[in-house]
Design a protein around this motif. Structure first.
Motif, PDB file in Angstrom:
ATOM      1  N   PHE A  91       0.831  -1.195   0.000  1.00 10.48           N
ATOM      2  CA  PHE A  91       0.000   0.000   0.000  1.00 10.48           C
ATOM      3  C   PHE A  91       0.870   1.251   0.000  1.00 10.48           C
ATOM      4  O   PHE A  91       2.031   1.225   0.392  1.00 10.48           O
ATOM      5  CB  PHE A  91      -0.953   0.032   1.210  1.00 10.48           C
ATOM      6  N   GLU A  92       0.282   2.321  -0.466  1.00 12.37           N
ATOM      7  CA  GLU A  92       0.876   3.642  -0.341  1.00 12.37           C
ATOM      8  C   GLU A  92      -0.168   4.571   0.259  1.00 12.37           C
ATOM      9  O   GLU A  92      -1.353   4.426  -0.028  1.00 12.37           O
ATOM     10  CB  GLU A  92       1.362   4.159  -1.700  1.00 12.37           C
ATOM     11  N   ILE A  93       0.253   5.494   1.095  1.00 12.15           N
ATOM     12  CA  ILE A  93      -0.692   6.338   1.826  1.00 12.15           C
ATOM     13  C   ILE A  93      -1.289   7.411   0.925  1.00 12.15           C
ATOM     14  O   ILE A  93      -2.486   7.678   0.958  1.00 12.15           O
ATOM     15  CB  ILE A  93      -0.004   6.956   3.056  1.00 12.15           C
ATOM     16  N   GLY A  94      -0.476   8.049   0.110  1.00 13.92           N
ATOM     17  CA  GLY A  94      -0.943   9.104  -0.786  1.00 13.92           C
ATOM     18  C   GLY A  94      -0.254   8.997  -2.126  1.00 13.92           C
ATOM     19  O   GLY A  94      -0.452   8.041  -2.866  1.00 13.92           O
ATOM     20  N   GLU A  95       0.590   9.985  -2.415  1.00 12.77           N
ATOM     21  CA  GLU A  95       1.364   9.956  -3.652  1.00 12.77           C
ATOM     22  C   GLU A  95       2.614   9.105  -3.473  1.00 12.77           C
ATOM     23  O   GLU A  95       2.987   8.741  -2.359  1.00 12.77           O
ATOM     24  CB  GLU A  95       1.753  11.389  -4.047  1.00 12.77           C
ATOM     25  N   ASN A  96       3.254   8.817  -4.593  1.00 12.59           N
ATOM     26  CA  ASN A  96       4.467   8.002  -4.542  1.00 12.59           C
ATOM     27  C   ASN A  96       5.674   8.764  -4.007  1.00 12.59           C
ATOM     28  O   ASN A  96       6.691   8.157  -3.661  1.00 12.59           O
ATOM     29  CB  ASN A  96       4.793   7.441  -5.923  1.00 12.59           C
ATOM     30  N   THR A  97       5.581  10.068  -3.946  1.00 11.34           N
ATOM     31  CA  THR A  97       6.681  10.866  -3.432  1.00 11.34           C
ATOM     32  C   THR A  97       6.150  12.210  -2.938  1.00 11.34           C
ATOM     33  O   THR A  97       5.087  12.666  -3.361  1.00 11.34           O
ATOM     34  CB  THR A  97       7.756  11.102  -4.524  1.00 11.34           C
ATOM     35  N   GLY A  98       6.878  12.810  -2.004  1.00 12.69           N
ATOM     36  CA  GLY A  98       6.560  14.161  -1.591  1.00 12.69           C
ATOM     37  C   GLY A  98       5.566  14.301  -0.463  1.00 12.69           C
ATOM     38  O   GLY A  98       5.244  15.420  -0.071  1.00 12.69           O
ATOM     39  N   ASP A  99       5.064  13.203   0.083  1.00 10.69           N
ATOM     40  CA  ASP A  99       4.143  13.291   1.206  1.00 10.69           C
ATOM     41  C   ASP A  99       4.488  12.198   2.214  1.00 10.69           C
ATOM     42  O   ASP A  99       5.584  11.631   2.178  1.00 10.69           O
ATOM     43  CB  ASP A  99       2.684  13.192   0.752  1.00 10.69           C
ATOM     44  N   ARG A 100       3.566  11.908   3.134  1.00 10.05           N
ATOM     45  CA  ARG A 100       3.833  10.872   4.127  1.00 10.05           C
ATOM     46  C   ARG A 100       4.045   9.535   3.431  1.00 10.05           C
ATOM     47  O   ARG A 100       3.219   9.102   2.626  1.00 10.05           O
ATOM     48  CB  ARG A 100       2.665  10.768   5.115  1.00 10.05           C
ATOM     49  N   ALA A 101       5.138   8.881   3.739  1.00 12.86           N
ATOM     50  CA  ALA A 101       5.507   7.653   3.028  1.00 12.86           C
ATOM     51  C   ALA A 101       4.742   6.453   3.550  1.00 12.86           C
ATOM     52  O   ALA A 101       4.620   6.247   4.760  1.00 12.86           O
ATOM     53  CB  ALA A 101       7.002   7.408   3.157  1.00 12.86           C
TER      54      ALA A 101
END
Length: 339
Positions: free
Chosen positions: A43-53
């Motif tokens: 899973f990823e929380i939001g985007e693939n980069t630039g936010d909470r990992a």
């Protein structure tokens, strides 16, 4: 222009279009991408980069910032590949979700997995007697927690196990991962810098177990796959019982996908090139004086810290294996080299 000339031009145009269509139809398909390592996150929380990992972001930021997304029919999220043959994707949480994505990706003719290594990567829980928040664990065995018979404890002899294996599941309820490959993973992990947090340090002190209070480290043991987010000392004890019943190592990680993914990969490519890598972000039971429900549904401010540090630890440890395989591909192409 007379009628005969018009008909002649039309025939010429039709022939040209037909030839063009045949040429396009006969143009060779692009060669499939030769995958050297495939990293599967859940899973990823939001985007693939630039936010909470989440689980995928540390891998994406290391290998695929410049890589275009490649849609695969039937997979939850796109596949990314770099120029060195390192590919990866977010598969989805749970056995069905993740294995459906993995099957779709493996069957896509755009990829050649014939010599690929697989790193099944994500977070999980750990029993306080075997691990702590921030640990990174390599799986020696993958065991399916769900397959079998269960009944209520009050319907049993007090203290006796309430689980019995079901006949017919022998070939897909446990998987021993390639000891030579696992040994390489453990060796390459030595000295990897592991992050920690003040919140995680404070949270550990709730537990009496020396292992629970220790700083993060790299561990090795059985990863227990269950769709049920099992919790509490009773079910933790049951997980350890199942691991021993199946002849596996100590249960050290609870997670939701690895055994199912191993079965999907096994049916096409075997299990010799599979690694399971998990970071511990919670204990599988409450601290002394804390009920299991309180641990599962904590009050504000009572959760374990260290999530961000743990996913960073997973990337720091796992990338050492990925980078070694790619850098020494002639030695790894046909299987793990001798230690």
């Amino acid at each position: 222009m007379n009628r005969h000339k018009i008909l002649g031009l039309a025939a010429t145009l039709l022939a040209a279009l037909t030839f063009s269509g045949v040429a396009r139809a006969q143009a060779p398909a692009p060669a499939p991408i030769k995958v050297k390592v495939f990293v599967a996150a859940m899973f990823e929380i939001g985007e693939n980069t630039g936010d909470r990992a989440g689980e995928f972001q540390p891998w994406y930021e290391r290998y695929w910032r410049q890589s275009p997304p490649r849609t695969v029919r039937g997979a939850l999220k796109p596949v990314y590949c770099d120029a060195d043959g390192v590919c990866g994707a977010t598969l989805g949480m749970g056995k069905v979700n993740a294995s459906a994505s993995m099957q779709a990706i493996l069957l896509d003719p755009a990829y050649d997995f014939s010599q690929a290594y697989f790193i099944l990567s994500g977070v999980g829980g750990t029993p306080p007697s075997r691990g702590t928040i921030g640990d990174v664990s390599w799986g020696s065995w993958l065991v399916d927690y769900d397959l079998g018979h269960r009944w209520a404890p009050e319907e049993n002899t007090p203290g006796a196990p309430t689980f019995m294996p079901r006949a017919g599941y022998e070939d897909y309820r446990r998987f021993q991962l390639n000891p030579a490959l696992v040994a390489w993973a453990v060796r390459l992990s030595q000295g990897a810098p592991l992050q920690d947090s003040d919140d995680a340090r404070r949270y550990r002190m709730r537990y009496a177990d020396p292992r629970a209070r220790a700083a993060p480290s790299v561990t090795l043991g059985t990863h227990m796959t269950g769709d049920a987010f099992f919790h509490g000392p009773g079910l933790s004890k049951e997980a350890q019982y199942i691991a021993k019943l199946y002849g596996a190592d100590d249960y050290v990680i609870t997670e939701m996908e690895a055994a199912a993914l191993a079965l999907v990969i096994k049916r096409q490519w075997g299990t010799d090139r599979i690694l399971s890598l998990r970071g511990a972000v919670n204990f599988d039971q409450g601290a002394p004086g804390e009920t299991t429900l309180q641990h599962l549904d904590p009050a504000p401010g009572q959760t374990a810290g260290g999530f961000a540090e743990t996913v960073a630890n997973i990337g720091a440890v796992g990338s050492r294996v990925v980078d070694r395989i790619v850098a020494e591909w002639p030695q790894w192409r046909d299987g793990p080299p001798p230690l």
